[in-house]
Design an enzyme around this catalytic site. Sequence first.
Site: not given
Length: 295
Positions: A9, A88-89, A113, A195, A244
Amino acid sequence: MKAYVFPGQGAQFSGMGKDLYEKSPLAKDMFEKANSILGFRITDLMFSGTDEDLKQTKVTQPAIFLHSTILAAVLGDSFTPDMVAGHSLGEFSALVANRTLSFEDGLTLVSKRALAMQKACELTPSTMAAILGLDDKIVEDVCASISEVVVPANYNSPGQIVISGSNEGIDKAIEILKEKGAKRALKLAVGGAFHSPVMEPARKELEAAIRSTKFSKPVCPVYQNVNAAASMEPEHIQMNLVAQLTSPVRWTQTVINMIAGGATSFVEVGPGNVLSGLIKKVNWDIITESAAFQA
């Protein structure tokens, strides 16, 4: 050995993916399939939406995922990963690229998500901050010393770490870290504390979707955010993907481990070149490039 990496992102921009849609019949088919799966024309927002349109979490995450996975698909025979990783993503994009997940299942999970994370952000006002110029241990110790929720979220490169937590926790951490000598300590324009423990409701919601999705044996190892280690086992990959959302992205260690695992060059697949810059900060001598589609 060639490593392919996929951004997260923040890499979005208006017009992303439009050239793929216009020049590649395969890309056009995949984009139209995505419109159908999502139930709205995300292509309209990607190709001509405003920055505000693209900042909506329900748009941002699928948009970046689509740009990355469709670009990888249209590269065809020139897409030859020996290993993959995503920030991440971007880990979801990586898992489609190495065939752990189907394109359709990957997109469905990314959409779920995004919505789950948006809900978690609305439940608890929270934020993130970038800390530059301090040793990771100092940042970790300061976070641990604060009673409010604040944790390391992204280990991006040596001397660059992002912290995540409640608004009060982040404010206190910024104040202390500046006193400790941080070159910069600034809040980020994000929807919430990704996170971190703030994302626990989203993790629980997403876990059910991940557990009910088919994970196949990948064609090459994925280095995952949670432990920065290579994995080829579907059950292992699935378990790490569940963890995650509330765990830090160990990007610095991931890059170090990929190089130790034999990576001699990195190709960034998706919008922007943020990851290439971070990789250079870990190892200046490593070759980096951005994937490009030639019609």
